[in-house]
Scaffold this motif. Structure first.
Motif, PDB file in Angstrom:
ATOM      1  N   ARG A   1      33.215  34.360  41.105  1.00 18.64           N
ATOM      2  CA  ARG A   1      32.865  35.303  40.085  1.00 18.64           C
ATOM      3  C   ARG A   1      33.977  36.209  39.572  1.00 18.64           C
ATOM      4  O   ARG A   1      33.979  36.440  38.099  1.00 18.64           O
ATOM      5  CB  ARG A   1      31.689  36.060  40.707  1.00 18.64           C
ATOM      6  N   TYR A   2      34.771  36.741  40.316  1.00 14.43           N
ATOM      7  CA  TYR A   2      36.012  37.536  40.081  1.00 14.43           C
ATOM      8  C   TYR A   2      36.804  36.524  39.084  1.00 14.43           C
ATOM      9  O   TYR A   2      37.396  37.076  38.007  1.00 14.43           O
ATOM     10  CB  TYR A   2      36.691  37.846  41.138  1.00 14.43           C
ATOM     11  N   LEU A   3      37.117  35.264  39.413  1.00 16.26           N
ATOM     12  CA  LEU A   3      38.044  34.636  38.651  1.00 16.26           C
ATOM     13  C   LEU A   3      37.256  34.229  37.265  1.00 16.26           C
ATOM     14  O   LEU A   3      37.954  34.441  36.326  1.00 16.26           O
ATOM     15  CB  LEU A   3      38.289  33.060  39.290  1.00 16.26           C
ATOM     16  N   SER A   4      35.874  34.091  37.168  1.00 16.79           N
ATOM     17  CA  SER A   4      35.453  33.845  36.021  1.00 16.79           C
ATOM     18  C   SER A   4      35.309  34.997  35.021  1.00 16.79           C
ATOM     19  O   SER A   4      35.723  35.061  33.926  1.00 16.79           O
ATOM     20  CB  SER A   4      33.636  33.441  36.299  1.00 16.79           C
ATOM     21  N   ASN A   5      34.976  36.194  35.688  1.00 17.96           N
ATOM     22  CA  ASN A   5      35.249  37.531  34.854  1.00 17.96           C
ATOM     23  C   ASN A   5      36.624  37.892  34.371  1.00 17.96           C
ATOM     24  O   ASN A   5      36.815  38.242  33.361  1.00 17.96           O
ATOM     25  CB  ASN A   5      34.690  38.637  35.736  1.00 17.96           C
TER      26      ASN A   5
ATOM     27  N   THR B   1      35.263  42.794  35.174  1.00 23.17           N
ATOM     28  CA  THR B   1      36.168  42.409  36.012  1.00 23.17           C
ATOM     29  C   THR B   1      36.314  43.243  37.263  1.00 23.17           C
ATOM     30  O   THR B   1      36.729  42.860  38.519  1.00 23.17           O
ATOM     31  CB  THR B   1      37.740  42.094  35.281  1.00 23.17           C
ATOM     32  N   ALA B   2      36.544  44.731  37.052  1.00 27.74           N
ATOM     33  CA  ALA B   2      36.827  45.684  37.840  1.00 27.74           C
ATOM     34  C   ALA B   2      35.652  45.569  39.020  1.00 27.74           C
ATOM     35  O   ALA B   2      35.837  45.879  40.058  1.00 27.74           O
ATOM     36  CB  ALA B   2      36.811  46.850  37.362  1.00 27.74           C
ATOM     37  N   HIS B   3      34.524  45.509  38.604  1.00 32.10           N
ATOM     38  CA  HIS B   3      33.213  45.453  39.471  1.00 32.10           C
ATOM     39  C   HIS B   3      33.377  44.079  40.399  1.00 32.10           C
ATOM     40  O   HIS B   3      33.237  44.488  41.537  1.00 32.10           O
ATOM     41  CB  HIS B   3      32.021  45.393  38.470  1.00 32.10           C
ATOM     42  N   SER B   4      33.752  43.046  40.020  1.00 24.44           N
ATOM     43  CA  SER B   4      33.951  41.916  40.895  1.00 24.44           C
ATOM     44  C   SER B   4      34.972  42.383  41.724  1.00 24.44           C
ATOM     45  O   SER B   4      35.137  41.653  42.990  1.00 24.44           O
ATOM     46  CB  SER B   4      34.267  40.655  39.876  1.00 24.44           C
ATOM     47  N   ALA B   5      36.208  42.887  41.314  1.00 25.57           N
ATOM     48  CA  ALA B   5      37.494  43.395  42.272  1.00 25.57           C
ATOM     49  C   ALA B   5      37.018  44.178  43.437  1.00 25.57           C
ATOM     50  O   ALA B   5      37.238  43.992  44.384  1.00 25.57           O
ATOM     51  CB  ALA B   5      38.450  43.716  41.442  1.00 25.57           C
ATOM     52  N   GLN B   6      35.924  45.021  43.015  1.00 25.65           N
ATOM     53  CA  GLN B   6      35.423  46.171  43.886  1.00 25.65           C
ATOM     54  C   GLN B   6      34.508  45.587  44.859  1.00 25.65           C
ATOM     55  O   GLN B   6      34.521  45.742  46.203  1.00 25.65           O
ATOM     56  CB  GLN B   6      34.807  47.142  43.163  1.00 25.65           C
TER      57      GLN B   6
END
Length: 369
Positions: free
Chosen positions: A112-116, A173-178
């Protein structure tokens, strides 16, 4: 000769009559002067020993039970669902704030992070294109009639929409990273791991009611105790305390008052006190029971009497005063006790004198002389 003989016969009879009359007169007369007359006894005056009521504000000491608890303790859960990939601590390990305790893995979260991130880059490119197009139209509009105003407005709107889309993609993207950061379980403060509930490979996450770890701070403790209601107004802000624990008999520890609950507990009518106790050498253990001694003092003076001068009856508690040669019974409520004195509350004044040994037979009113 005959007359002489008659006179001699009458004389003894007269003498006998005289003696009898004298005896009768003596018997009827008052007693002799040697006997003292009976004296009238006066009624004795009843007296009761008294003592003045004391209007004082003494310090007094009490002993109450308390409990030593960790200054901070927490159950550590996983905020996101994942499998335990690695454990770095176990029960009894001492850790520092921010130290890695466990690592979870969730492959779908990485995807999900890579997709975002990819979507963010695409939208950023669209934003750059819209921005360049708008800037070119602005340059061209400097020539009169080269660009219509509506075209310039349309280009500006397109650029701003692209910018908003780019900012939204950045947030995604920040949400996925968090969320990925939540896969790293770290210590919230310096302390010790008191319990570990998972093993490598276990599924952890928001659906589980079992924490990964239990952690407590041991280098600083809270001494907590419940002070009875009658002593609640005697608490001073800088109050000191000494306490002992059963695991170290004979050793006395010191503590200073840190905070109070401010309100009485409605269940047991007590005030909760907390004392912060530094424990850098781990001499004390969280969970120990302590016996705490406190030096207390009222905020203002109150009335005190001898404990023996309180009259206990079925209708209540009283003291009896003897003022201006009159006895009065005053209803009171007991406060605290210090040695042989008891604090009392009632309709009293500092001029009252208290009967030291009252009884229910003593009647109210003026004393009889």
């Amino acid at each position: 000769m005959y007359q002489s003989i008659s006179k001699n016969r009458i004389s003894p009879a007269l003498r006998a009559l005289t003696i009898i009359l004298a005896f009768v007169v003596t018997a009827c007369s008052p007693r002799g002067k040697g006997q003292k007359p009976t004296q009238n006894t006066k009624p004795t005056t009843v007296s009761y020993p008294t003592a003045p009521v004391q209007f004082i504000n003494p310090q007094y000491e009490i002993s109450v039970p308390g409990e030593l608890n960790p200054y901070e303790q927490v159950s550590i859960y996983a905020k996101v669902k994942g499998f335990v990939k690695q454990l770095y601590v176990d029960r009894g390990d001492r850790v520092h704030k921010g130290q890695l305790l466990a690592l979870l893995e969730a492959p779908e979260m990485e995807q999900r992070y890579l997709s975002n991130k990819s979507n963010e880059q695409k939208i950023y490119s669209d934003y750059l294109y819209a921005k360049q197009a708008y800037e070119r139209l602005v340059d061209a509009s400097k020539t009169t009639g080269a660009v219509a105003d509506i075209e310039l407005d349309r280009a500006k709107s397109t650029m701003e929409s692209a910018k908003s889309a780019y900012q939204a993609s950045q947030a995604g993207t920040a949400h996925s990273a968090q969320l990925q950061q939540y896969l790293r379980i770290t210590a919230p403060f310096d302390g010790v791991i008191t319990q570990r509930n998972v093993s490598v490979g276990a599924l952890a996450g928001t659906d589980s009611n079992i924490p990964l770890f239990l952690m407590a701070q041991g280098n600083k403790l809270r001494l907590t105790l419940s002070l009875p209601e009658r002593h609640a107004t005697s608490v001073q802000g800088d109050m000191q305390a000494t306490f002992t624990v059963s695991s170290q008999p004979g050793k006395i520890f010191d503590a200073a008052l840190s905070r109070t609950s401010g309100l009485l507990n409605q269940q047991d009518r007590s005030l909760t006190l907390e004392f912060d106790v530094d424990n850098p050498s781990d001499e004390l253990q969280g969970g120990d029971y302590a016996q705490v001694k406190l030096i207390l003092q009222r905020k203002k003076p109150s009335f005190w009497v001898s404990s023996k001068s309180i009259l206990h009856t079925q209708s209540g508690k009283y003291i009896m005063t003897l003022d201006d040669n009159a006895i009065k019974r005053i209803a009171i409520k007991e406060g605290i006790r210090v040695d042989t004195l008891t604090e009392v509350f009632g309709n009293l004044s500092p001029e009252n004198h208290i009967i030291l040994k009252p009884s229910a037979e003593i009647q109210e009113g003026p004393l009889k002389n």
